[in-house]
Design a protein around this motif. Sequence first.
Motif, short mmCIF file in Angstrom:
data_model
loop_
_atom_site.label_atom_id
_atom_site.label_comp_id
_atom_site.label_asym_id
_atom_site.label_seq_id
_atom_site.Cartn_x
_atom_site.Cartn_y
_atom_site.Cartn_z
N MET A 69 0.81 -1.18 0.00
CA MET A 69 0.00 0.00 0.00
C MET A 69 0.86 1.26 0.00
N ALA A 70 1.97 1.22 0.69
CA ALA A 70 2.84 2.38 0.78
C ALA A 70 3.37 2.77 -0.59
N THR A 71 3.62 1.78 -1.45
CA THR A 71 4.11 2.04 -2.79
C THR A 71 3.08 2.82 -3.59
N MET A 72 1.82 2.47 -3.47
CA MET A 72 0.74 3.14 -4.18
C MET A 72 0.64 4.61 -3.72
N GLU A 73 0.78 4.85 -2.44
CA GLU A 73 0.71 6.20 -1.89
C GLU A 73 1.87 7.05 -2.42
N LYS A 74 3.05 6.45 -2.51
CA LYS A 74 4.21 7.18 -3.03
C LYS A 74 4.01 7.54 -4.50
N LEU A 75 3.44 6.61 -5.27
CA LEU A 75 3.16 6.88 -6.68
C LEU A 75 2.15 8.02 -6.82
N VAL A 76 1.11 8.02 -6.02
CA VAL A 76 0.10 9.09 -6.05
C VAL A 76 0.75 10.42 -5.67
N GLU A 77 1.62 10.39 -4.67
CA GLU A 77 2.31 11.62 -4.23
C GLU A 77 3.21 12.15 -5.35
N LYS A 78 3.97 11.26 -6.01
CA LYS A 78 4.84 11.67 -7.11
C LYS A 78 4.03 12.25 -8.26
N LEU A 79 2.90 11.61 -8.56
CA LEU A 79 2.03 12.10 -9.63
C LEU A 79 1.50 13.49 -9.29
N GLY A 80 1.10 13.68 -8.05
CA GLY A 80 0.63 15.00 -7.59
C GLY A 80 1.72 16.04 -7.71
N ASN A 81 2.93 15.70 -7.33
CA ASN A 81 4.05 16.64 -7.44
C ASN A 81 4.34 16.99 -8.89
N ALA A 82 4.27 16.01 -9.78
CA ALA A 82 4.51 16.25 -11.20
C ALA A 82 3.44 17.18 -11.77
N GLU A 83 2.19 16.94 -11.39
CA GLU A 83 1.09 17.81 -11.85
C GLU A 83 1.29 19.24 -11.33
#
Length: 97
Positions: free
Chosen positions: A1-15
């Motif tokens: 689950m932590a991996t999914m949260e990190k991906l969402v966070e990275k996507l948010g930062n990129a946006e």
Amino acid sequence: MATMEKLVEKLGNAEDKVEFKKLKKELEEASNTFLRMQNERVKIDLYWTRVQALEFYQEMICRGFMFEERPNEAINVPIEDEKSPSSEPRGSPHDAY
């Protein structure tokens, strides 16, 4: 689950970075437009100041306060110039007489 949260966070930062770059570009374009408009206003104001100075100078000669007309390139502008920076009608002080 932590991996999914990190991906969402990275996507948010990129946006956020993309949006920031877009907003920064828009701000720069608006700033450049404003500076061009401001520069044009200064040119128009300078032109009409020179016209008024020339008219005043000519009026002082006509009234006898000055006896010799000395050309001055700072105020020597064509008053009835079709390409003048403003469409505002400007009358000469001589028109009042």
